[in-house]
Design a protein around this motif. Structure first.
Motif: not given
Length: 288
Positions: A184-187, A220-224, A250-251
């Protein structure tokens, strides 16, 4: 989702165990869903002759491994790892190795491996996570007539890029972290879904879990997380988010939770993440 598929798998497991009991099987090869079914088996069954079960095809979560060992304390649960392109890459061969529940074992004979930073190409050291590259006489030499696939799969000197994020410990045991393409691409950060799923399955009240990326305008994407509750449990979204937030950077925090009756998986136990992502996006759009 996946109720009918799960019932078919359970039926297959039931038949396999009955045959194993009848013929006093000493060894079985099983996918993670079958291992889980064995661990949760409620009917009386005599598998006293069984010496070991080899498990592969998909990750087996540590909680499920503990449950299996508790149910069958005299049976070795041997995990392994391989692929169509690479053949048998790693495996466990004795009871001592089987104690490393989160590992897939040590490298098989004639397999050479290294861990590589997928961005810089730098070879990493023990305990560092990167893409697993392998080579050896059992590794395929290429895809017929597909130069583009060959260029992306092979590195110079015959190294095959597995696409799996892994690390080795100081004793040579291989640990699979996740698929590189599943990250997952978070920031500016990469979040491995399997790490979060492992934590979620340790939370009392969670029967099954899957984590997928969800589109987010800023990040961009968040963990769900998709969560299957244990029967009779009433876990709330905030409880799940707080549980994860206390254990990760945190990310990596879970930022959205959906409760469902089942997690769609292949027969070998691999989570159908694309199906979950599409379901989440479609459901969100239908509410607009």
């Amino acid at each position: 989702m996946g109720g009918r598929r799960r019932r078919r798998r359970c039926g297959g497991a039931r038949e396999m165990l009955r045959v194993a009991e009848k013929y006093r099987a000493t060894a079985l090869t099983a996918s993670p869903p079958v291992v889980v079914a064995m661990a949760r088996w409620e009917e009386k069954i005599d598998l006293a002759a069984l010496e070991f079960v080899t498990c592969g095809g998909a990750p087996l979560h540590e909680a499920a491994a503990h449950q299996f060992i508790s149910r069958f304390p005299g049976v070795e649960l041997r995990q392994g790892y391989g692929s169509t392109e690479g053949g048998g890459i790693a495996r466990m061969i004795d009871r001592e190795e089987c104690l490393h529940l989160r590992s897939v074992g040590r490298l098989s004979q004639n397999v050479e491996a290294k861990i590589v930073d997928s961005v810089t190409g730098e070879t990493l050291s023990i305990g560092q996570t990167g893409e697993l590259w392998i080579r050896g006489p059992s590794i395929m030499i290429g895809y017929v007539g597909d130069e583009k696939a060959n260029a992306s799969t092979f590195a110079p000197s015959g190294w095959l890029k597995t696409g799996d994020l892994c690390y080795f410990n100081q004793d040579g045991f291989l640990f699979i972290v996740d698929r590189l393409k599943e990250m997952i691409k978070y920031k500016a950060y990469q979040v491995p879904p399997a790490e979060l799923e492992h934590l979620l399955l340790s939370l009392p009240g969670v029967a099954d879990a899957a984590v997928v990326p969800y589109p987010h305008e800023e990040a961009g994407q968040i963990p769900m997380a998709f969560i299957v509750r244990q029967p009779g449990n009433n876990l709330k979204e905030a409880e799940i988010m707080d549980f994860i937030a206390k254990q990760v950077a945190p990310y990596k925090k879970i930022r959205k939770v959906v409760f469902t009756s089942s997690i769609p998986k292949t027969a070998s136990g691999k989570i159908l993440r694309r199906q979950l992502r599409n379901h989440a996006i479609y459901s969100s759009m239908s509410r607009l």
